[in-house]
Design an enzyme around this catalytic site. Structure first.
Site, short mmCIF file in Angstrom:
data_model
loop_
_atom_site.label_atom_id
_atom_site.label_comp_id
_atom_site.label_asym_id
_atom_site.label_seq_id
_atom_site.Cartn_x
_atom_site.Cartn_y
_atom_site.Cartn_z
N ASP A 69 -7.56 -3.61 -5.15
CA ASP A 69 -6.70 -1.99 -4.76
C ASP A 69 -5.45 -1.65 -5.29
O ASP A 69 -4.79 -1.01 -5.15
CB ASP A 69 -6.69 -2.33 -3.43
CG ASP A 69 -7.76 -3.00 -2.56
OD1 ASP A 69 -8.41 -4.09 -2.90
OD2 ASP A 69 -8.63 -2.99 -1.67
N ASP B 296 0.95 -1.34 -0.02
CA ASP B 296 0.13 -0.16 -0.29
C ASP B 296 1.17 1.00 0.21
O ASP B 296 0.65 2.76 0.13
CB ASP B 296 -0.53 -0.43 1.19
CG ASP B 296 -1.77 -0.71 0.47
OD1 ASP B 296 -2.81 -0.85 -0.13
OD2 ASP B 296 -2.65 -1.10 2.23
N1 GLY Z 1 -7.40 -1.50 0.43
C1 GLY Z 1 -8.30 -1.41 0.92
C2 GLY Z 1 -9.76 -1.46 1.73
O1 GLY Z 1 -10.01 -0.89 -0.03
O2 GLY Z 1 -10.44 -1.31 2.13
#
Ligand code: GLY
Length: 413
Positions: free
Chosen positions: A179, A114
């Protein structure tokens, strides 16, 4: 009397002629002013927990923050930068700088994927607004750290080090979630800044792999795809945050629309544009999308043929909840997609505006000083994990703000 009548007619005519434009402008201005004020309230509370980045609130309305290694740490500084840029407010800028500084250790972080969210949404805005090269250098080092998670066999960046299935006791060691597309923007940035094409190569390979295995033929999406690192083959397609493995998780679909739109912007590869358009059309035409265009947290909740895994906590939530964060991300993505989508552009912009107008109603937007000083209510973090259910979320606010700014920019084109 006659003069009065003529003057009244001129007044009514002027009002009718200018109403649509001034109304639009005041909508954006009003919402950005509210966002600025709400963030100023949030800063006061956030500074009481200086090592934790605001994420949501608990049932009593108390702010919950996480440390810098949580995937959401960059959104609060990002919100501060966007609001400071719009309002020219000194306190917001000082806090934007201070909260951004706390993220510097992330540049060497390699434990999950992330880093794009964490550094680009914060320091990316900081660099764009200030031009300070220090932010640029940290972003480039962050891109190097993110690149260490790329695997040449799977042609993907590993999202998490391990994913435990909701169905059984199986664990996977190379999960990729939709994501992850959002983290590619950091890599495209690093390539442009340094001239090193390896960052862009990784981003393009990852997006192509996701396009092939994560997106269904009808342009709905799987949340998690797990790969075999010896053969590069897909070994499982499941969900972590959606209703069931074969369902379409609303925020996942939103990440896909945004991610492929951004990948098209950075590459001009028509395959990414086609995918972004397909995913946007699927979202907007879904039969379970409510009239106000704020989706339920998953498009297939309770439908025949969709069964949550036995270990998922989904069964504990019996009301069908909306996810304002998925709507905000989609609105922001649609404003950008409208720049590239030819004869579909007007439709995407209209839908983006409609979503923003729904989010700005009392149903979803908080009153000043309420909702723990977050802007939007009614988001969902992860129902299968039993986390952040019908709560404000810092990233819903980020994409709402970004969408308002994109809307504003679109008026001056
Ligand atoms: N990247 C994690 C979410 O969208 O909850």
């Amino acid at each position: 009397m006659k003069r009065f009548l003529i003057l009244s007619l001129i007044f009514v005519f002027a009002l009718t002629a200018f109403y649509p434009v001034s109304n639009k402008d005041s909508f954006i201005e009003n919402n950005l002013n509210i966002a600025t004020q709400q963030l100023k309230y949030m800063v006061v509370e956030a500074n009481k927990i200086p090592n934790h980045f605001p994420k949501t609130i608990d049932k009593s309305g108390k702010m919950i923050g996480f440390d810098l290694y949580d995937w959401t740490s960059g959104f609060f500084p990002g919100n501060l930068w966007m609001a400071a840029e719009y309002s020219k407010d000194k306190v917001l800028k000082e806090n934007a700088i201070e909260w951004s500084t706390k993220l510097y250790p992330l540049q060497n972080f390699t434990e999950h994927h992330d880093l794009g969210f964490m550094t680009y949404c914060s320091l990316g805005n900081a660099y764009r607004i200030t031009g300070n090269k220090m932010y640029r250098d940290i972003l480039i080092q962050s891109a190097k750290s993110l690149s260490t998670r790329y695997n040449k066999t799977t042609k993907s960046i590993k999202s998490w080090n391990r994913f435990d299935s909701w169905n059984n006791n199986k664990s996977y060691n190379f999960p990729v979630i939709i994501d992850n597309l959002m983290n590619l923007e950091l890599l495209f940035f690093a390539s442009k800044e340094t001239g090193d094409t390896s960052f862009k190569h990784i981003a393009v390979q990852h997006a192509l792999t996701a396009m092939k295995y994560q997106i269904r033929p009808d342009y709905s999406s799987f949340h998690v795809v797990c790969y075999d690192t010896i053969t590069g083959k897909v070994i499982a397609r499941e969900t972590a945050q959606g209703y069931s493995d074969n369902s379409t998780w609303a925020r996942g679909q939103a990440w896909g629309i945004y991610g492929f739109t951004m990948a098209y912007r950075e590459t001009k590869d028509i395959r990414f544009l086609k995918t972004a358009i397909g995913m946007a059309d699927w979202f907007l035409n879904a039969k379970t999308l409510p009239a106000d265009k704020i989706p339920f947290w998953d498009f297939n909740i309770g439908e025949a043929g969709y069964t949550p895994g036995p270990r998922s906590k989904t069964y504990m939530v019996t009301t069908k909840l909306r996810d304002a964060s998925a709507a905000a991300i989609t609105a922001s993505a649609l404003f950008e997609l409208a720049n590239y989508a030819g004869n579909k552009s007007a439709n995407y912009k209209e839908n983006a505006i409609a979503i923003l107008h729904s989010l700005a109603t009392d149903t979803y937007r908080s009153k000043l000083g309420e909702n723990g000083n977050f802007l939007l209510k009614h988001s969902v973090g992860s129902i299968p994990h039993g986390a952040e259910i019908d709560a404000p979320l810092i990233y819903a606010d980020y994409y709402f703000l970004e969408a308002l700014i994109r809307y504003n920019k679109s008026l001056s084109k």
